[in-house]
Design a protein around this motif. Structure first.
Motif, PDB file in Angstrom:
ATOM      1  N   ARG A 127       0.806  -1.215   0.000  1.00  0.00           N
ATOM      2  CA  ARG A 127       0.000   0.000   0.000  1.00  0.00           C
ATOM      3  C   ARG A 127       0.847   1.277   0.000  1.00  0.00           C
ATOM      4  O   ARG A 127       0.348   2.346  -0.358  1.00  0.00           O
ATOM      5  N   LEU A 128       2.095   1.198   0.418  1.00  0.00           N
ATOM      6  CA  LEU A 128       2.926   2.384   0.555  1.00  0.00           C
ATOM      7  C   LEU A 128       3.400   2.894  -0.798  1.00  0.00           C
ATOM      8  O   LEU A 128       3.418   2.175  -1.798  1.00  0.00           O
ATOM      9  N   GLY A 129       3.831   4.173  -0.797  1.00  0.00           N
ATOM     10  CA  GLY A 129       4.448   4.736  -1.978  1.00  0.00           C
ATOM     11  C   GLY A 129       5.873   4.244  -2.143  1.00  0.00           C
ATOM     12  O   GLY A 129       6.404   3.520  -1.296  1.00  0.00           O
ATOM     13  N   LYS A 130       6.519   4.664  -3.219  1.00  0.00           N
ATOM     14  CA  LYS A 130       7.838   4.140  -3.530  1.00  0.00           C
ATOM     15  C   LYS A 130       8.863   4.487  -2.467  1.00  0.00           C
ATOM     16  O   LYS A 130       9.657   3.639  -2.049  1.00  0.00           O
ATOM     17  N   ARG A 131       8.877   5.743  -2.016  1.00  0.00           N
ATOM     18  CA  ARG A 131       9.897   6.158  -1.053  1.00  0.00           C
ATOM     19  C   ARG A 131       9.721   5.473   0.292  1.00  0.00           C
ATOM     20  O   ARG A 131      10.684   4.956   0.864  1.00  0.00           O
ATOM     21  N   MET A 132       8.503   5.470   0.798  1.00  0.00           N
ATOM     22  CA  MET A 132       8.251   4.829   2.083  1.00  0.00           C
ATOM     23  C   MET A 132       8.448   3.314   1.985  1.00  0.00           C
ATOM     24  O   MET A 132       8.936   2.683   2.916  1.00  0.00           O
ATOM     25  N   ARG A 133       8.085   2.734   0.843  1.00  0.00           N
ATOM     26  CA  ARG A 133       8.287   1.298   0.662  1.00  0.00           C
ATOM     27  C   ARG A 133       9.776   0.958   0.664  1.00  0.00           C
ATOM     28  O   ARG A 133      10.203  -0.015   1.281  1.00  0.00           O
ATOM     29  N   PHE A 134      10.565   1.780  -0.039  1.00  0.00           N
ATOM     30  CA  PHE A 134      12.001   1.542  -0.065  1.00  0.00           C
ATOM     31  C   PHE A 134      12.603   1.671   1.334  1.00  0.00           C
ATOM     32  O   PHE A 134      13.456   0.857   1.730  1.00  0.00           O
ATOM     33  N   THR A 135      12.165   2.673   2.107  1.00  0.00           N
ATOM     34  CA  THR A 135      12.685   2.867   3.464  1.00  0.00           C
ATOM     35  C   THR A 135      12.352   1.673   4.352  1.00  0.00           C
ATOM     36  O   THR A 135      13.207   1.166   5.088  1.00  0.00           O
ATOM     37  N   LEU A 136      11.102   1.229   4.283  1.00  0.00           N
ATOM     38  CA  LEU A 136      10.693   0.090   5.107  1.00  0.00           C
ATOM     39  C   LEU A 136      11.400  -1.181   4.669  1.00  0.00           C
ATOM     40  O   LEU A 136      11.839  -1.989   5.504  1.00  0.00           O
ATOM     41  N   LEU A 137      11.533  -1.390   3.367  1.00  0.00           N
ATOM     42  CA  LEU A 137      12.239  -2.576   2.864  1.00  0.00           C
ATOM     43  C   LEU A 137      13.697  -2.564   3.303  1.00  0.00           C
ATOM     44  O   LEU A 137      14.253  -3.610   3.660  1.00  0.00           O
ATOM     45  N   PHE A 138      14.318  -1.394   3.293  1.00  0.00           N
ATOM     46  CA  PHE A 138      15.709  -1.287   3.713  1.00  0.00           C
ATOM     47  C   PHE A 138      15.858  -1.676   5.186  1.00  0.00           C
ATOM     48  O   PHE A 138      16.771  -2.413   5.565  1.00  0.00           O
ATOM     49  N   LEU A 140      13.809  -3.639   6.903  1.00  0.00           N
ATOM     50  CA  LEU A 140      13.528  -5.062   7.032  1.00  0.00           C
ATOM     51  C   LEU A 140      14.723  -5.912   6.616  1.00  0.00           C
ATOM     52  O   LEU A 140      15.050  -6.915   7.274  1.00  0.00           O
ATOM     53  N   VAL A 141      15.385  -5.504   5.533  1.00  0.00           N
ATOM     54  CA  VAL A 141      16.550  -6.258   5.068  1.00  0.00           C
ATOM     55  C   VAL A 141      17.676  -6.187   6.096  1.00  0.00           C
ATOM     56  O   VAL A 141      18.381  -7.179   6.345  1.00  0.00           O
ATOM     57  N   LEU A 142      17.860  -5.025   6.724  1.00  0.00           N
ATOM     58  CA  LEU A 142      18.893  -4.904   7.754  1.00  0.00           C
ATOM     59  C   LEU A 142      18.604  -5.840   8.936  1.00  0.00           C
ATOM     60  O   LEU A 142      19.509  -6.501   9.458  1.00  0.00           O
ATOM     61  N   ALA A 143      17.342  -5.875   9.369  1.00  0.00           N
ATOM     62  CA  ALA A 143      16.983  -6.771  10.475  1.00  0.00           C
ATOM     63  C   ALA A 143      17.147  -8.230  10.079  1.00  0.00           C
ATOM     64  O   ALA A 143      17.573  -9.067  10.894  1.00  0.00           O
ATOM     65  N   TRP A 144      16.828  -8.544   8.848  1.00  0.00           N
ATOM     66  CA  TRP A 144      16.906  -9.921   8.355  1.00  0.00           C
ATOM     67  C   TRP A 144      18.356 -10.363   8.186  1.00  0.00           C
ATOM     68  O   TRP A 144      18.712 -11.513   8.462  1.00  0.00           O
ATOM     69  N   SER A 202      12.281 -12.666  12.227  1.00  0.00           N
ATOM     70  CA  SER A 202      11.573 -13.496  11.255  1.00  0.00           C
ATOM     71  C   SER A 202      10.549 -12.728  10.441  1.00  0.00           C
ATOM     72  O   SER A 202      10.184 -13.171   9.338  1.00  0.00           O
ATOM     73  N   ILE A 203      10.060 -11.598  10.944  1.00  0.00           N
ATOM     74  CA  ILE A 203       9.054 -10.824  10.218  1.00  0.00           C
ATOM     75  C   ILE A 203       9.531 -10.400   8.831  1.00  0.00           C
ATOM     76  O   ILE A 203       8.760 -10.468   7.861  1.00  0.00           O
ATOM     77  N   PRO A 204      10.782  -9.937   8.664  1.00  0.00           N
ATOM     78  CA  PRO A 204      11.205  -9.500   7.321  1.00  0.00           C
ATOM     79  C   PRO A 204      11.041 -10.568   6.242  1.00  0.00           C
ATOM     80  O   PRO A 204      10.620 -10.256   5.122  1.00  0.00           O
ATOM     81  N   PHE A 205      11.360 -11.818   6.550  1.00  0.00           N
ATOM     82  CA  PHE A 205      11.224 -12.881   5.555  1.00  0.00           C
ATOM     83  C   PHE A 205       9.791 -13.021   5.095  1.00  0.00           C
ATOM     84  O   PHE A 205       9.502 -13.100   3.888  1.00  0.00           O
ATOM     85  N   VAL A 206       8.865 -13.037   6.043  1.00  0.00           N
ATOM     86  CA  VAL A 206       7.450 -13.191   5.700  1.00  0.00           C
ATOM     87  C   VAL A 206       6.946 -11.963   4.952  1.00  0.00           C
ATOM     88  O   VAL A 206       6.256 -12.074   3.925  1.00  0.00           O
ATOM     89  N   ALA A 207       7.289 -10.783   5.452  1.00  0.00           N
ATOM     90  CA  ALA A 207       6.768  -9.555   4.857  1.00  0.00           C
ATOM     91  C   ALA A 207       7.259  -9.352   3.433  1.00  0.00           C
ATOM     92  O   ALA A 207       6.479  -9.020   2.530  1.00  0.00           O
ATOM     93  N   ILE A 208       8.554  -9.527   3.210  1.00  0.00           N
ATOM     94  CA  ILE A 208       9.115  -9.281   1.877  1.00  0.00           C
ATOM     95  C   ILE A 208       8.565 -10.280   0.864  1.00  0.00           C
ATOM     96  O   ILE A 208       8.207  -9.924  -0.270  1.00  0.00           O
ATOM     97  N   ASN A 209       8.474 -11.542   1.247  1.00  0.00           N
ATOM     98  CA  ASN A 209       7.958 -12.542   0.322  1.00  0.00           C
ATOM     99  C   ASN A 209       6.472 -12.363   0.062  1.00  0.00           C
ATOM    100  O   ASN A 209       5.997 -12.584  -1.057  1.00  0.00           O
ATOM    101  N   LEU A 210       5.726 -11.943   1.081  1.00  0.00           N
ATOM    102  CA  LEU A 210       4.301 -11.709   0.863  1.00  0.00           C
ATOM    103  C   LEU A 210       4.094 -10.502  -0.045  1.00  0.00           C
ATOM    104  O   LEU A 210       3.218 -10.512  -0.922  1.00  0.00           O
TER     105      LEU A 210
END
Length: 328
Positions: A127-138, A140-144, A202-210
Motif C-alpha cells: 500500500r505504501l508509496g515508492k519512497r516509504m516502501r524503499f525505506t521500510l524494505l531497507f 527489514l533487510v537490515l533486520a533480516w 523473522s518478520i522480514p522474511f514473511v513480509a518481503i515474500n508476501l
C-alpha cells in the motif's frame, strides 16, 4: 520432353544416404538419453552436498545415540554400546516430556505472531508509496541480514538489568520499579525477550515474500471486485487471499522448522534458565549431552527431536494437502 523421377535406393551406399548416413537414429537415441539424464546430473552436486553435510552427521548422531559415551570413554577412545538404553531413559523422563510440550507451545506462539505481523507488514508494503516502501524494505533487510549472535547480543544489552535501554526508558516513563528489573529472572519474562527477538528477526522474511506475492495479482481483479460492490475486506478475502494462500502455507511450514530449532537465541539469552525453565529441545539436548558430558544421551534426545519435527511437519503438510483437495 523427359520427366526425371527420383530413383529409389538400390544399394548399400544409397541406403546409407537415405538413412542420413546410418547415424541418425543412434544420435537421436543418445540425445534423448542425455536429455533424460540431464536433470539428475544437475541435481547430483546438490544431493552429494546434502549427503555429506547433513546425512553423514545425522548417521553419526544416530550411531552415537546407541552408545554409553562420557568423558572417560572419549579420552580412552572406547566404544561402549548400550542398545536403546539412552532412548528408554529419555522417554521415561518427565523432564523430556515437559520440555517437549514447552517446545511445541513456544513454536506455536512464535509462528502465529510471525505470520500475523509479517502478513500485516507485507500488506502495508503493497500500500505504501515508492519512497516509504524503499525505506521500510531497507529496514527489514537490515533486520533480516543481521547475524543471529549479533542480534542476540544487542537484545541482551537492550534488556540488561543495570544499564539496559529498555529499563531506562520504562523508568523515565514513570515505571520506576522497572529501573533495576531483571528480565531473565523468571520464565515468562525470559520467554518474552526470546520471543521478541525471534519474531523481530523473522518478520522480514514473511513480509518481503508476501509483498512479492502481492505484485503478481492483476489490478483488473480488484477493479472487477470494486465494480461488483466489494469493499476492502471483501476484496481481500475474495481476491488477495486466494493468491496468497499457497505462499502462507509454505512460509508457515518453514517458520515451524526455523522456530523449533531456535537454539542460539534461547541459549545465549540465559542458557535455558532460570533453573532450566526456558529450555527447548535443542537446548535440552545440548545441556544433557555436552553440559553433563553424557554424549550418547544428548544424541538420543537430538534424534528424538528430529523425529518429532518430522512428525509435526508431516501433520501440517497433511492438513495443507487436505485443504487444497477440498478447494478443488
Amino acid at each position: 520432353m523427359t520427366v526425371q523421377t527420383e530413383r529409389p535406393p538400390s544399394g548399400p551406399a544409397d541406403v546409407r544416404k537415405a538413412d542420413g548416413g546410418g547415424t541418425g537414429r543412434p544420435r537421436t537415441r543418445a540425445a534423448a538419453r542425455a536429455g533424460a539424464l540431464a536433470p539428475y546430473l544437475l541435481l547430483l552436486p546438490a544431493c552429494a552436498a546434502t549427503v555429506l553435510l547433513l546425512g553423514w552427521p545425522l548417521l553419526k548422531d544416530i550411531l552415537l545415540s546407541f552408545q554409553n559415551l562420557n568423558m572417560g570413554q572419549l579420552i580412552q577412545h572406547v566404544t561402549e554400546w548400550n542398545g536403546v538404553d539412552n532412548y528408554k531413559e529419555t522417554l521415561g523422563s518427565e523432564d523430556f516430556w515437559r520440555v517437549t510440550l514447552r517446545s511445541i507451545l513456544f513454536t506455536a506462539v512464535n509462528v502465529v505472531l510471525i505470520m500475523l505481523l509479517g502478513t500485516l507488514v507485507g500488506l502495508l508494503l503493497a500500500r505504501l508509496g515508492k519512497r516509504m516502501r524503499f525505506t521500510l524494505l531497507f529496514g527489514l533487510v537490515l533486520a533480516w541480514a543481521m547475524p543471529i549472535v549479533a542480534a542476540t547480543t544487542v537484545y541482551k544489552w537492550l534488556f540488561a538489568q543495570r544499564f539496559g535501554v529498555v529499563n531506562w526508558v520504562l523508568d523515565k516513563l514513570g515505571w520506576h520499579s522497572m529501573a533495576d528489573y531483571s528480565w531473565t529472572s523468571s520464565q515468562m519474562s525470559t520467554f518474552f525477550v526470546v520471543t521478541l527477538l525471534i519474531v523481530w528477526m523473522s518478520i522480514p522474511f514473511v513480509a518481503i515474500n508476501l509483498y512479492a506475492a502481492t505484485t503478481t495479482i492483476s489490478k483488473e481483479l480488484y477493479e472487477a471486485a470494486s465494480l461488483d460492490g466489494a469493499g476492502a475486506w471483501r476484496s481481500f478475502t475474495t481476491v488477495t487471499m486466494p493468491f496468497l494462500r499457497p505462499f502462507l502455507y509454505a512460509t508457515t511450514f518453514l517458520e515451524i522448522i526455523w522456530v523449533f530449532k531456535a537454539f542460539v537465541q534461547v541459549y545465549l539469552i540465559n542458557e535455558g534458565g532460570p533453573d532450566r525453565l526456558t529450555e527447548i529441545l535443542p537446548v535440552y539436548a545440548y545441556v544433557e549431552g555436552v553440559g553433563n558430558q553424557h554424549y550418547g544421551m544428548g544424541a538420543a534426545i537430538a534424534a528424538l527431536t528430529i523425529l518429532l519435527l518430522i512428525g509435526l511437519t508431516a501433520y501440517y503438510l497433511r492438513i495443507v494437502l487436505k485443504q487444497e483437495e477440498d478447494e478443488l
